[in-house]
Design a protein around this motif. Structure first.
Motif: not given
Lengths: 194, 180
Positions: A54-74
């Protein structure tokens, strides 16, 4: 997801100890404490991937959270056919690319607009004798950067990158060579900001 | 060194990890929903997973004889070799007493190993984090055993995670040439 299993596993698994198995199995059964332990172990690797894409700190943080939220279900889909870290990396890559697609600016960039000049301009003062390759990668144009990160750092094949980004394989190769050429130029100390 | 070689070298040196600037877990935890699985089904899957883990661990378990520190009094054994009873006690332990005994024995072995290895350089930087994760896994299993203290699958899983801790400490402190 697991068909895209060409990630560089040596980088991901420096010490091949099956330390995470009990945690993964517990998390698959809904144990949040175990999942938190998995998060603590892997989140910096996932964040590094998200940041480079993403080349962006804020987007990277949001994306990381998205990853771990979706990963929980996956988690229930993980079948132990590959290392957990390999599977996690593949899932994280897909979720991050999907997350980026949802951002309007990213779609615009991927379709026809290159990274804005102020982002692309390199602060030469940061390029001391100790070259910060991460900073150079972040300054690559977006399409070239995403392809470069996936191929050169994460070890994906161009065919897989093409499928992931919905582009032609030739486009992936061309973007990779473009990124590599720019990095080599910058390392030569020439053409900063171009 | 030309720039192409330099780029290749820098790529290999690129760190695999990067720390976010803020704590992300709180937001993640709020977004977590219960896994889509019924309790009874989950119970069956848990037991099946435990059995699979034991089978896989049994197949890959290396010989443990060589890495027990001299200061440790009892050798580390594979799950198949290690009896569920403390040394010097002819009465086999059961339930919570067994779990407590295993944990005490392991703590003594781990501390002895850490003491022996503390002066040796570690091959990886994050081994202590990995050890912490393993200790957390141990905590999770121990907690499950409190609910079901005679579950042999969980007991063997506990022994497995104990051995992985010892293996990790030994491995990261063993010079490369000794591992060939």
């Amino acid at each position: 997801m697991e068909s895209l299993s060409t990630v560089n596993t040596e980088r991901v698994n420096a010490v091949p100890v099956r330390y995470d198995e009990p945690l993964v199995r517990a998390a698959q059964q809904g144990d949040r404490q175990a999942y938190h332990a998995l998060y603590k172990h892997y989140h910096q690797r996932v964040y590094a991937l998200c940041y480079r894409l993403t080349a962006d700190t804020g987007m990277a943080e949001d994306a990381t959270q998205e990853v771990f939220i979706q990963l929980w279900q996956k988690l229930k889909n993980y079948t132990w056919k590959s290392r957990f870290s390999t599977w996690l990396h593949s899932v994280a890559t897909h979720i991050t690319v999907s997350y980026m697609r949802k951002q309007k600016s990213w779609v615009a960039h991927m379709l026809n607009i290159e990274t804005s000049p102020e982002v692309q301009a390199l602060d030469a003062s940061r390029c001391t004798s100790e070259v910060d390759l991460e900073a150079l990668i972040i300054r690559l144009p977006e399409r070239a950067r995403v392809v470069f990160v996936l191929h050169a750092i994460e070890g994906y094949r161009h065919d897989d990158i093409a499928a992931l980004l919905n582009i032609a394989t030739g486009t992936s190769k061309a973007q990779f060579h473009r990124a590599r050429g720019m990095l080599i130029k910058w390392l030569d100390g020439e053409n900063y900001g171009q | 060194m030309d720039s192409k070689s330099r780029l290749s070298k820098l790529l290999k040196q690129l760190p695999t990890e990067k720390a976010p600037e803020r704590d992300l877990w709180q937001g993640i935890e709020l977004g977590l929903e219960p896994p889509e699985r019924s309790v009874s089904k989950g119970r069956l899957l848990w037991l099946g997973s435990a059995a699979a883990l034991i089978l896989s661990v049994g197949l890959i378990t290396p010989p443990w004889v060589s890495f027990t520190p001299e200061s440790a009094q009892s050798p580390v054994q594979s799950p198949a070799q290690q009896p569920f009873e403390p040394r010097g006690n002819t009465e086999p332990l059961l339930g919570n007493a067994l779990v407590s005994s295993l944990s005490k024995q392991h703590t003594a072995q781990l501390n002895a190993l850490l003491t022996t290895m503390q002066s040796m350089p570690a091959l990886t930087q994050n081994w202590q984090q990995q050890l912490t994760d393993l200790r957390q896994a141990e905590t999770v299993i121990t907690r499950a055993l409190k609910q079901d203290p005679n579950n042999t699958a969980l007991l063997q899983m506990l022994q497995n995670v104990h051995q992985q801790q010892l293996f990790l400490v030994k491995r990261v402190h063993t010079p490369q040439w000794q591992r060939i």
